[in-house]
Design a protein around this motif. Structure first.
Motif, PDB file in Angstrom:
ATOM      1  N   MET A   1      34.450  27.313 -16.803  1.00 49.80           N
ATOM      2  CA  MET A   1      34.641  27.835 -15.109  1.00 49.80           C
ATOM      3  C   MET A   1      34.268  29.275 -15.172  1.00 49.80           C
ATOM      4  SD  MET A   1      38.404  27.089 -12.815  1.00 49.80           S
ATOM      5  CE  MET A   1      38.894  26.288 -13.692  1.00 49.80           C
ATOM      6  N   ILE A   2      33.826  29.366 -14.060  1.00 48.26           N
ATOM      7  CA  ILE A   2      33.451  30.626 -13.539  1.00 48.26           C
ATOM      8  C   ILE A   2      34.045  31.570 -12.243  1.00 48.26           C
ATOM      9  CG2 ILE A   2      31.447  31.880 -12.575  1.00 48.26           C
ATOM     10  CD1 ILE A   2      29.900  29.379 -13.703  1.00 48.26           C
ATOM     11  N   HIS A   3      34.437  32.335 -12.896  1.00 48.37           N
ATOM     12  CA  HIS A   3      34.844  33.275 -11.632  1.00 48.37           C
ATOM     13  C   HIS A   3      34.283  34.871 -10.964  1.00 48.37           C
ATOM     14  CE1 HIS A   3      38.963  31.263 -13.035  1.00 48.37           C
ATOM     15  NE2 HIS A   3      38.293  31.271 -14.269  1.00 48.37           N
ATOM     16  N   GLY A   4      34.879  34.627  -9.918  1.00 48.48           N
ATOM     17  CA  GLY A   4      34.166  35.881  -8.848  1.00 48.48           C
ATOM     18  C   GLY A   4      35.454  37.025  -8.502  1.00 48.48           C
ATOM     19  N   THR A   5      34.949  37.987  -7.728  1.00 48.03           N
ATOM     20  CA  THR A   5      35.914  37.775  -6.381  1.00 48.03           C
ATOM     21  C   THR A   5      35.383  38.718  -5.349  1.00 48.03           C
ATOM     22  OG1 THR A   5      35.073  40.735  -6.986  1.00 48.03           O
ATOM     23  CG2 THR A   5      37.328  39.528  -8.185  1.00 48.03           C
ATOM     24  N   VAL A   6      36.094  38.557  -4.029  1.00 48.06           N
ATOM     25  CA  VAL A   6      35.577  38.536  -2.584  1.00 48.06           C
ATOM     26  C   VAL A   6      35.750  40.028  -2.736  1.00 48.06           C
ATOM     27  CG1 VAL A   6      36.403  38.365  -0.339  1.00 48.06           C
ATOM     28  CG2 VAL A   6      36.198  36.099  -2.427  1.00 48.06           C
ATOM     29  N   VAL A   7      34.899  40.704  -2.143  1.00 48.44           N
ATOM     30  CA  VAL A   7      34.533  42.157  -1.277  1.00 48.44           C
ATOM     31  C   VAL A   7      33.773  42.206  -0.345  1.00 48.44           C
ATOM     32  CG1 VAL A   7      33.784  44.441  -2.124  1.00 48.44           C
ATOM     33  CG2 VAL A   7      34.333  43.087  -4.305  1.00 48.44           C
ATOM     34  N   GLY A   8      34.663  43.238   0.302  1.00 50.93           N
ATOM     35  CA  GLY A   8      33.996  43.254   2.423  1.00 50.93           C
ATOM     36  C   GLY A   8      34.004  41.201   2.256  1.00 50.93           C
ATOM     37  N   LEU A   9      34.669  40.407   1.930  1.00 49.72           N
ATOM     38  CA  LEU A   9      34.421  38.645   2.695  1.00 49.72           C
ATOM     39  C   LEU A   9      33.315  38.457   1.948  1.00 49.72           C
ATOM     40  CD1 LEU A   9      35.908  39.297   6.314  1.00 49.72           C
ATOM     41  CD2 LEU A   9      36.533  38.265   4.100  1.00 49.72           C
ATOM     42  N   GLN A  10      32.717  38.895   1.093  1.00 50.87           N
ATOM     43  CA  GLN A  10      31.142  38.271   0.343  1.00 50.87           C
ATOM     44  C   GLN A  10      32.090  38.104  -0.905  1.00 50.87           C
ATOM     45  OE1 GLN A  10      28.423  40.592   0.419  1.00 50.87           O
ATOM     46  NE2 GLN A  10      27.869  40.514   2.582  1.00 50.87           N
ATOM     47  N   ALA A  11      32.131  36.745  -1.892  1.00 53.10           N
ATOM     48  CA  ALA A  11      32.234  36.289  -2.707  1.00 53.10           C
ATOM     49  C   ALA A  11      30.698  36.778  -3.182  1.00 53.10           C
ATOM     50  CB  ALA A  11      31.443  34.895  -2.992  1.00 53.10           C
ATOM     51  N   HIS A  12      31.527  37.526  -4.579  1.00 54.36           N
ATOM     52  CA  HIS A  12      30.573  38.168  -5.436  1.00 54.36           C
ATOM     53  C   HIS A  12      30.711  37.480  -7.011  1.00 54.36           C
ATOM     54  CE1 HIS A  12      29.780  42.644  -3.469  1.00 54.36           C
ATOM     55  NE2 HIS A  12      29.960  41.405  -2.625  1.00 54.36           N
ATOM     56  N   GLU A  28      24.925  41.964 -10.290  1.00 51.46           N
ATOM     57  CA  GLU A  28      26.099  41.650  -9.989  1.00 51.46           C
ATOM     58  C   GLU A  28      25.415  40.932  -8.491  1.00 51.46           C
ATOM     59  OE1 GLU A  28      29.590  42.954  -6.788  1.00 51.46           O
ATOM     60  OE2 GLU A  28      29.616  43.736  -8.704  1.00 51.46           O
ATOM     61  N   CYS A  29      25.219  39.181  -7.638  1.00 57.72           N
ATOM     62  CA  CYS A  29      25.397  39.176  -6.692  1.00 57.72           C
ATOM     63  C   CYS A  29      26.292  38.217  -5.702  1.00 57.72           C
ATOM     64  CB  CYS A  29      24.822  37.489  -7.751  1.00 57.72           C
ATOM     65  SG  CYS A  29      23.433  38.007  -8.777  1.00 57.72           S
ATOM     66  N   VAL A  30      25.928  38.629  -5.153  1.00 60.38           N
ATOM     67  CA  VAL A  30      26.750  37.539  -3.817  1.00 60.38           C
ATOM     68  C   VAL A  30      25.819  35.946  -3.657  1.00 60.38           C
ATOM     69  CG1 VAL A  30      26.863  37.868  -1.421  1.00 60.38           C
ATOM     70  CG2 VAL A  30      26.597  39.876  -2.475  1.00 60.38           C
ATOM     71  N   ILE A  31      27.073  35.439  -3.732  1.00 59.64           N
ATOM     72  CA  ILE A  31      26.586  33.739  -3.181  1.00 59.64           C
ATOM     73  C   ILE A  31      26.429  33.709  -1.672  1.00 59.64           C
ATOM     74  CG2 ILE A  31      27.547  31.788  -3.375  1.00 59.64           C
ATOM     75  CD1 ILE A  31      29.526  32.365  -4.835  1.00 59.64           C
ATOM     76  N   ASP A  32      25.798  32.844  -1.531  1.00 57.92           N
ATOM     77  CA  ASP A  32      24.948  32.551  -0.051  1.00 57.92           C
ATOM     78  C   ASP A  32      24.822  31.245   0.570  1.00 57.92           C
ATOM     79  OD1 ASP A  32      24.017  32.682   2.526  1.00 57.92           O
ATOM     80  OD2 ASP A  32      21.923  33.851   1.762  1.00 57.92           O
ATOM     81  N   THR A  33      25.616  30.741   0.960  1.00 55.57           N
ATOM     82  CA  THR A  33      25.661  29.137   0.875  1.00 55.57           C
ATOM     83  C   THR A  33      24.619  28.730   1.930  1.00 55.57           C
ATOM     84  OG1 THR A  33      27.740  29.356   2.327  1.00 55.57           O
ATOM     85  CG2 THR A  33      28.448  28.959   0.063  1.00 55.57           C
ATOM     86  N   GLY A  34      24.371  29.452   2.901  1.00 58.91           N
ATOM     87  CA  GLY A  34      23.209  29.106   3.615  1.00 58.91           C
ATOM     88  C   GLY A  34      21.712  29.177   3.127  1.00 58.91           C
ATOM     89  N   PHE A 110      39.487  33.483   0.991  1.00 56.49           N
ATOM     90  CA  PHE A 110      38.269  34.805   1.677  1.00 56.49           C
ATOM     91  C   PHE A 110      39.525  36.249   2.758  1.00 56.49           C
ATOM     92  CE2 PHE A 110      34.448  32.343   1.369  1.00 56.49           C
ATOM     93  CZ  PHE A 110      33.396  32.871   1.538  1.00 56.49           C
ATOM     94  N   CYS A 111      39.304  36.161   1.227  1.00 56.29           N
ATOM     95  CA  CYS A 111      40.226  38.017   1.778  1.00 56.29           C
ATOM     96  C   CYS A 111      39.519  39.022   0.573  1.00 56.29           C
ATOM     97  CB  CYS A 111      41.675  37.921   1.494  1.00 56.29           C
ATOM     98  SG  CYS A 111      42.844  37.171   0.220  1.00 56.29           S
ATOM     99  N   ASP A 112      39.784  40.263   1.143  1.00 55.37           N
ATOM    100  CA  ASP A 112      39.166  41.439   0.333  1.00 55.37           C
ATOM    101  C   ASP A 112      40.337  41.567  -1.274  1.00 55.37           C
ATOM    102  OD1 ASP A 112      36.646  42.830   0.356  1.00 55.37           O
ATOM    103  OD2 ASP A 112      38.797  44.798   0.833  1.00 55.37           O
ATOM    104  N   GLY A 113      38.987  41.772  -1.593  1.00 59.74           N
ATOM    105  CA  GLY A 113      40.123  41.249  -3.231  1.00 59.74           C
ATOM    106  C   GLY A 113      40.392  40.164  -3.823  1.00 59.74           C
ATOM    107  N   GLY A 114      39.563  39.110  -2.826  1.00 60.71           N
ATOM    108  CA  GLY A 114      40.478  37.190  -3.771  1.00 60.71           C
ATOM    109  C   GLY A 114      39.283  37.081  -4.496  1.00 60.71           C
ATOM    110  N   THR A 115      39.344  35.625  -4.708  1.00 59.84           N
ATOM    111  CA  THR A 115      38.746  35.370  -5.889  1.00 59.84           C
ATOM    112  C   THR A 115      38.393  33.917  -5.693  1.00 59.84           C
ATOM    113  OG1 THR A 115      40.675  34.657  -7.433  1.00 59.84           O
ATOM    114  CG2 THR A 115      40.276  36.460  -7.638  1.00 59.84           C
ATOM    115  N   PHE A 116      37.417  33.768  -6.890  1.00 60.14           N
ATOM    116  CA  PHE A 116      36.735  32.403  -6.722  1.00 60.14           C
ATOM    117  C   PHE A 116      36.856  31.843  -7.770  1.00 60.14           C
ATOM    118  CE2 PHE A 116      33.297  34.804  -6.449  1.00 60.14           C
ATOM    119  CZ  PHE A 116      32.771  34.435  -6.971  1.00 60.14           C
TER     120      PHE A 116
END
Length: 168
Positions: A1-12, A28-34, A110-116
């Protein structure tokens, strides 16, 4: 499993670039589902890293405009495995696209400081095939090892010759 965090409503999340003759670099990258590609990096970063050039392509952007973009080759460490990927040289920030997420399940709070997190998604029949393969290998593994030892011994004693893979 791979983890990340949400910063400013962007999954990093971080991607590790494996560079020949240099230390691995974590970016550090941002996940862009588009974005349907694998990975983008700013051109200045690509120049600094010296990634090998592959080709120039036309990329279709979210506003339906097309731009010419250089494509480079990079090796990344993805879920513990080295993987060669095409990297588009564009933009201000590194992006992970959906092609890199293929066959994974992605869940984001999708909340600031959230995880994915994401994990490999497998179909049940794929898992059953894997179980069948493992069971078959377990039954025959000792025979395979014995045959390999016998072949090695026969080659050492001049009773056989090693296989020439170029003749296959």
């Amino acid at each position: 499993m791979i983890h990340g965090t949400v910063v400013g409503l962007q999954a990093h999340m971080s991607v590790i670039l494996c560079l020949p003759e240099l230390s691995n670099i974590e970016i550090e990258c941002v996940i862009d589902t588009g974005f349907e590609g694998l990975l983008t990096l700013p051109s200045a970063v690509i120049d600094e890293l010296g990634l090998p050039y592959i080709a120039r392509i036309d990329a279709n952007l979210a506003d339906n405009s097309n731009i010419a973009v250089n494509v480079y080759l990079a090796t990344i460490l993805w879920n513990g495995v080295e993987r060669e990927v095409a990297v588009l040289g564009m933009g201000r920030r590194p992006l992970i696209g959906t092609a890199l997420l293929e066959d994974y399940h992605l869940s984001i709070d999708f909340c600031d400081g959230g995880t994915f997190w994401w994990m490999i998604s497998c179909r049940i029949d794929d898992l059953q095939d894997e179980i069948t393969w493992n069971e078959s290998f377990q039954r025959t593994q000792s025979k395979l090892i014995a045959a390999a030892k016998l072949a090695k011994q026969e080659i050492a004693e001049g009773q056989a010759t090693a296989m020439n893979y170029d003749q296959l």
